[in-house]
Design a protein around this motif. Structure first.
Motif, PDB file in Angstrom:
ATOM      1  N   ASP A  29       0.831  -1.209   0.000  1.00 10.58           N
ATOM      2  CA  ASP A  29       0.000   0.000   0.000  1.00 10.58           C
ATOM      3  C   ASP A  29       0.863   1.255   0.000  1.00 10.58           C
ATOM      4  N   SER A  30       2.140   1.079  -0.342  1.00  9.31           N
ATOM      5  CA  SER A  30       3.054   2.222  -0.410  1.00  9.31           C
ATOM      6  C   SER A  30       3.943   2.083  -1.634  1.00  9.31           C
ATOM      7  N   MET A  31       4.517   3.194  -2.059  1.00  7.62           N
ATOM      8  CA  MET A  31       5.402   3.181  -3.217  1.00  7.62           C
ATOM      9  C   MET A  31       6.664   2.374  -2.938  1.00  7.62           C
ATOM     10  N   ASN A  32       7.148   2.423  -1.693  1.00  9.05           N
ATOM     11  CA  ASN A  32       8.355   1.654  -1.366  1.00  9.05           C
ATOM     12  C   ASN A  32       8.131   0.161  -1.578  1.00  9.05           C
ATOM     13  N   GLY A  33       6.941  -0.319  -1.211  1.00  4.89           N
ATOM     14  CA  GLY A  33       6.635  -1.733  -1.400  1.00  4.89           C
ATOM     15  C   GLY A  33       6.561  -2.105  -2.870  1.00  4.89           C
ATOM     16  N   ILE A  34       5.974  -1.219  -3.675  1.00  4.29           N
ATOM     17  CA  ILE A  34       5.877  -1.495  -5.114  1.00  4.29           C
ATOM     18  C   ILE A  34       7.261  -1.488  -5.755  1.00  4.29           C
ATOM     19  N   ILE A  35       8.100  -0.526  -5.353  1.00  2.00           N
ATOM     20  CA  ILE A  35       9.464  -0.479  -5.888  1.00  2.00           C
ATOM     21  C   ILE A  35      10.216  -1.754  -5.523  1.00  2.00           C
ATOM     22  N   MET A  36      10.072  -2.195  -4.267  1.00  2.00           N
ATOM     23  CA  MET A  36      10.737  -3.430  -3.849  1.00  2.00           C
ATOM     24  C   MET A  36      10.232  -4.619  -4.666  1.00  2.00           C
ATOM     25  N   GLY A  37       8.914  -4.684  -4.874  1.00  4.92           N
ATOM     26  CA  GLY A  37       8.351  -5.776  -5.663  1.00  4.92           C
ATOM     27  C   GLY A  37       8.873  -5.782  -7.085  1.00  4.92           C
ATOM     28  N   ARG A  38       8.990  -4.599  -7.692  1.00  2.26           N
ATOM     29  CA  ARG A  38       9.486  -4.506  -9.071  1.00  2.26           C
ATOM     30  C   ARG A  38      10.951  -4.931  -9.159  1.00  2.26           C
ATOM     31  N   ILE A  39      11.749  -4.534  -8.178  1.00  2.00           N
ATOM     32  CA  ILE A  39      13.166  -4.926  -8.190  1.00  2.00           C
ATOM     33  C   ILE A  39      13.290  -6.440  -8.036  1.00  2.00           C
ATOM     34  N   ILE A  40      12.460  -7.030  -7.162  1.00  2.00           N
ATOM     35  CA  ILE A  40      12.491  -8.491  -6.986  1.00  2.00           C
ATOM     36  C   ILE A  40      12.006  -9.181  -8.258  1.00  2.00           C
ATOM     37  N   GLN A  41      10.989  -8.625  -8.922  1.00  2.00           N
ATOM     38  CA  GLN A  41      10.563  -9.181 -10.211  1.00  2.00           C
ATOM     39  C   GLN A  41      11.753  -9.287 -11.165  1.00  2.00           C
ATOM     40  N   GLY A  42      12.539  -8.227 -11.222  1.00  2.00           N
ATOM     41  CA  GLY A  42      13.688  -8.212 -12.127  1.00  2.00           C
ATOM     42  C   GLY A  42      14.775  -9.191 -11.739  1.00  2.00           C
ATOM     43  N   CYS A  43      14.813  -9.589 -10.451  1.00  2.00           N
ATOM     44  CA  CYS A  43      15.831 -10.557 -10.011  1.00  2.00           C
ATOM     45  C   CYS A  43      15.618 -11.935 -10.643  1.00  2.00           C
ATOM     46  N   GLY A  44      14.411 -12.190 -11.127  1.00  2.00           N
ATOM     47  CA  GLY A  44      14.182 -13.439 -11.851  1.00  2.00           C
ATOM     48  C   GLY A  44      14.673 -13.307 -13.282  1.00  2.00           C
ATOM     49  N   ALA A  45      15.960 -13.027 -13.431  1.00  4.16           N
ATOM     50  CA  ALA A  45      16.553 -12.706 -14.740  1.00  4.16           C
ATOM     51  C   ALA A  45      16.896 -13.995 -15.486  1.00  4.16           C
ATOM     52  N   ILE A  46      15.953 -14.487 -16.265  1.00  2.00           N
ATOM     53  CA  ILE A  46      16.111 -15.808 -16.881  1.00  2.00           C
ATOM     54  C   ILE A  46      16.298 -15.749 -18.392  1.00  2.00           C
ATOM     55  N   SER A  47      16.467 -14.553 -18.945  1.00  2.00           N
ATOM     56  CA  SER A  47      16.564 -14.424 -20.404  1.00  2.00           C
ATOM     57  C   SER A  47      17.697 -15.272 -20.970  1.00  2.00           C
ATOM     58  N   ALA A  48      18.896 -15.140 -20.394  1.00  7.26           N
ATOM     59  CA  ALA A  48      20.058 -15.864 -20.916  1.00  7.26           C
ATOM     60  C   ALA A  48      19.874 -17.369 -20.778  1.00  7.26           C
ATOM     61  N   ALA A  49      19.276 -17.807 -19.663  1.00  4.34           N
ATOM     62  CA  ALA A  49      19.069 -19.242 -19.450  1.00  4.34           C
ATOM     63  C   ALA A  49      18.067 -19.811 -20.456  1.00  4.34           C
ATOM     64  N   ILE A  50      17.024 -19.043 -20.790  1.00  5.06           N
ATOM     65  CA  ILE A  50      16.039 -19.513 -21.776  1.00  5.06           C
ATOM     66  C   ILE A  50      16.681 -19.639 -23.155  1.00  5.06           C
ATOM     67  N   ILE A  51      17.465 -18.636 -23.545  1.00  3.16           N
ATOM     68  CA  ILE A  51      18.129 -18.691 -24.849  1.00  3.16           C
ATOM     69  C   ILE A  51      19.088 -19.878 -24.910  1.00  3.16           C
ATOM     70  N   ALA A  52      19.822 -20.116 -23.811  1.00  4.39           N
ATOM     71  CA  ALA A  52      20.748 -21.253 -23.777  1.00  4.39           C
ATOM     72  C   ALA A  52      19.991 -22.580 -23.850  1.00  4.39           C
ATOM     73  N   LEU A  53      18.843 -22.668 -23.168  1.00  5.87           N
ATOM     74  CA  LEU A  53      18.050 -23.897 -23.210  1.00  5.87           C
ATOM     75  C   LEU A  53      17.489 -24.127 -24.610  1.00  5.87           C
ATOM     76  N   ALA A  54      17.089 -23.045 -25.274  1.00 10.32           N
ATOM     77  CA  ALA A  54      16.613 -23.176 -26.658  1.00 10.32           C
ATOM     78  C   ALA A  54      17.711 -23.746 -27.551  1.00 10.32           C
TER      79      ALA A  54
END
Length: 449
Positions: free
Chosen positions: A94-119
């Motif tokens: 219910d605060s901007m700090n929480g949303i910012i934290m959530g967005r940064i954690i979303q980005g921590c799931g950085a799987i682009s390189a792993a998906i390309i390698a698996l392909a």
């Protein structure tokens, strides 16, 4: 491609696209839906918009390397779970700090390189380029859908509903990974999908590649900076949150109708440099329109359409230029640096755009973006025309593997073959060829493409 390869590639494209859809879907509504929230300011809005870019830029290459050690599917599964956790944190905040934290954690799931390698692991050498193209088309489609779906879903479920939809999309992607993507028997050493640390310096010494890296940084910087204020401008123009989805649908349709012929003509006539410079100039024109203090409703829509015509063309063309300019076998390293620049641009565009918006208003944000785009145009105007070549991966016939040095020399001597790199242990040749000049019958004597 075999049925198993198609199934794997389409499933991986779905995973990649659904995750990117979740990341992008909140961008067109954050500036509107967070008004009145505890801690709301243009600065915190900008951080929420671009926050995922910091963690993506920091972790995407290391996560790719980690997938070499512990397995692709393990890293992708963990990344999707992290993305879902970040989405739930943002949904419950219910605060901007929480949303910012959530967005940064979303980005921590950085799987682009792993998906390309698996392909790469799940496709044969001669079909990898086609597989990567399918994944690339899925990413482009996800961005367009995100701009349309974000306002529509947000109008019914609010910001919490949007982030919960993100979490649900992460769950769908995880199910697709578990049930539709097979585990690779062996890890492929594919130079077009891996970052080679020893080659990074060579990439950074190439002035044309640096132009493209700077270009994608600028493009995503401007995108995120503009979305600090564009949703609010649309709201003030009388377009409520639900109808903004219709606006973006029209904008995307109009931009794609213009952009697709631009791509076809620029490739066929070999006018990539000219079309690139025109597109950057159109970006400047759209910024000039947005800088108008009393812009009309029609002028605002025209400015957004012009922006996305240029954005979509450049977004589609820049990766192609990186691929054309990279030496054979260097594409994976070049694209790793390229995507890092892209995420850094998004992160800094959102955060700096919000800070400038707070102190200098819309004109300040547009002025900063205009300076960056003008410098990009000047830097691009001095670049050489890109080589009109295609990247090819060839599985060498057994008869061509005996003396790979000689095979490489013979391939390089063929008309239209611009560059050759061979992995002797794998029996794979990476080629750059001019498709209009190469004699394919001669090429296919050495292996399957």
């Amino acid at each position: 491609m075999s049925s198993v390869e198609y199934k794997s590639i389409f499933a991986l494209s779905l995973i990649f696209s659904v995750r990117m859809l979740g990341l992008f879907m909140v961008i067109p509504v954050l500036a509107v839906f967070t008004q009145g929230m505890n801690g709301f300011s243009p600065v915190t809005v900008g951080l929420a918009i671009g926050g995922y870019g910091f963690s993506q830029a920091l972790l995407q290459i290391p996560m790719g390397w980690l997938s070499d050690k512990i397995g692709r599917k393990s890293v992708i599964s963990a990344g999707l779970l992290i993305f879902m956790v970040g989405s739930v944190i943002a949904a419950l905040s219910d605060s901007m700090n929480g949303i910012i934290m959530g967005r940064i954690i979303q980005g921590c799931g950085a799987i682009s390189a792993a998906i390309i390698a698996l392909a790469a692991d799940l496709t044969r050498e001669q079909h990898r380029t086609k597989g990567m193209a399918i994944i690339g088309m899925g990413i482009g489609l996800s961005f367009c859908l995100a701009m349309i779906m974000g306002p529509v879903i947000g109008s019914y479920g609010g910001l919490s509903g949007l982030f919960l939809a993100n979490a649900a999309m992460g769950g769908i992607a995880l199910m697709a990974l578990i049930f539709f993507v097979p585990s690779p028997v062996v890890f492929s050493r594919d130079l077009n999908s891996h970052v080679q640390v020893g080659k990074i310096r060579d990439i950074l010494r190439n002035p044309n590649l640096l132009r493209y890296m700077g270009g994608i940084f600028t493009l995503h910087f401007v995108l995120m900076a503009l979305f600090v204020f564009i949703p609010k401008q649309l709201q003030q123009a009388g377009y409520d949150s639900a109808f903004q989805g219709v606006v973006y649908l029209g904008v995307m349709m109009a931009s794609l109708v213009v952009m697709m012929p631009m791509i076809i003509i620029s490739e066929r006539r070999r006018w990539l440099k000219q079309f690139m410079l025109v597109s950057i100039a159109v970006l400047l024109l759209s910024l000039a329109l947005l800088s108008e203090v009393k812009i009309s409703n029609g002028g605002l829509i025209v400015a957004i359409i012009l922006f996305f015509i240029a954005f979509n063309f450049l977004e589609a063309t820049l990766p192609s230029l990186v691929s054309k300019q990279s030496k054979a076998g260097f594409r994976g390293t070049a694209m790793g640096i390229y995507t890092t620049c892209q995420f850094l641009g998004a992160a800094l565009g959102g955060s700096l755009g919000g800070w400038i918006m707070m102190f200098y208003g819309i004109q300040g944000v547009v002025f900063l973006c205009g300076i960056l785009v003008a410098l990009w145009w000047l830097y691009s105007a001095t670049m050489k025309h890109p080589p009109y070549v295609r990247s090819m991966v060839m599985a060498l016939y057994p008869s061509s593997r005996g003396n790979t040095q000689e095979t490489g020399q013979m391939l390089a001597a063929l008309p239209g073959v611009e560059d050759v790199s061979i992995l002797a242990d794998e029996g794979i040749a990476y080629l750059k060829v001019d498709w209009q000049r190469v004699d394919r019958s001669m090429l296919y004597r050495y292996g399957k493409c």
